[in-house]
Design an enzyme around this catalytic site. Structure first.
Site, PDB file in Angstrom:
ATOM      1  N   ARG A   6       0.902  -1.293  -0.162  1.00 18.26           N
ATOM      2  CA  ARG A   6      -0.121   0.147   0.045  1.00 18.26           C
ATOM      3  C   ARG A   6       0.872   1.176   0.035  1.00 18.26           C
ATOM      4  NH1 ARG A   6      -3.653  -2.344   4.257  1.00 18.26           N
ATOM      5  NH2 ARG A   6      -3.103  -0.586   5.283  1.00 18.26           N
ATOM      6  N   GLU A  32       3.377 -10.258  15.223  1.00 19.64           N
ATOM      7  CA  GLU A  32       2.744 -10.924  16.296  1.00 19.64           C
ATOM      8  C   GLU A  32       3.124 -12.335  16.326  1.00 19.64           C
ATOM      9  OE1 GLU A  32      -1.740 -11.024  18.186  1.00 19.64           O
ATOM     10  OE2 GLU A  32      -1.452 -10.328  16.072  1.00 19.64           O
TER      11      GLU A  32
END
Lengths: 176, 176
Positions: B64, B101
């Site tokens: 992006r 994560e």
């Protein structure tokens, strides 16, 4: 765009042998992107066929199509719509699969990204086999969009990707 | 940029609950991208802090970051440099891994994309934990580039990504 602009772009492309695998010559456009004048020239070249055309949306295919499509959208006063790999877009989507050399790939687009009757142009940096472009056009049409053209900076002519886009005007600028 | 520009951008962001997983609210910027006026406003907002600054390269992080970085490069007369996921860039690269994560991710950049002493700005649509931005800055500095700033349209403040970029000016515009 003058031929000299296209020639400068072609001269800047870096040929990388055996990438991504043995026997393939990769046409690397990053030297165009990193040069402010050549980056401008590339956008001019891609915009040229659509200067006097009414366009609502410019569609770019992840990832490298995201580089050229937004500046083109801004030049033409249109919006930008991303087509992404499966699982990246958060709202309601439609998707379409297409064959790769081994296996297949699926691309996705937001359902509200194109409205019925909108005039859209598809942008990518390069057309190879045309599989992803054909899948993109299929989705745009499913949403009611009118595909008025597809524009690619580079065409790998020997892969005959145009054959997969038989019924729209295809513009390419640097052809191998 | 006036506050009203930023407010219009914020109003256009679509909140998608439970994406990519339960309990997460995804801040979807595609309604900004698909609207020609808002797309222009977003670029103006991102360019604003650097209007009178000399910049050589604008760096965008896949995917992006590729959307905003090239129009910003064109506005500032700079080149655009992509940082990509591992295995996509064809020429000689450096790479850097960072923790996610669960597990880790590796990003890559062409060795010749930034020259020693060049002034560069890092662009992405959103800063969350700051892991990818910190990895990008690490690579840019390894190549001798001077990171004069990082600009993100959206900041997830509660994830404290700024803490990973302690020594550069960070500009964000829409904060959650």
């Amino acid at each position: 765009m003058s031929n000299s602009g296209v020639e400068k772009l072609k001269a800047a492309i870096r040929d990388v042998p055996d990438f991504p695998k043995q026997g393939i010559i990769f046409r690397d456009i990053t030297p165009i992107l990193s040069d402010p004048l050549l980056l401008n020239t590339a956008i001019e070249v891609l915009v040229e066929p659509y200067r006097n055309v009414k366009v609502d949306k410019i569609i770019g295919i992840e990832s490298r199509g995201f580089i050229f499509a937004p500046p083109i959208a801004m030049r033409l006063g249109a919006g930008f719509v991303p087509i992404r790999k499966m699982g990246k877009l958060p709202a309601e989507t439609i998707h379409h699969s297409y064959d790769l050399e081994y296996g297949s790939a699926t691309m996705e687009m937001h359902k509200d990204a194109v409205s019925p009757g909108e005039r859209v142009i598809l942008i990518d940096d390069l057309i190879a086999t045309g599989g992803s472009a054909a899948a993109a056009i299929e989705m745009i049409r499913k949403l009611g969009g009118e595909v008025i053209g597809a524009s690619f900076l580079v065409e790998l002519h020997f892969l005959n990707g145009r054959a997969k886009l038989p019924d729209i005007p295809v513009h390419t600028h640097i052809v191998y």
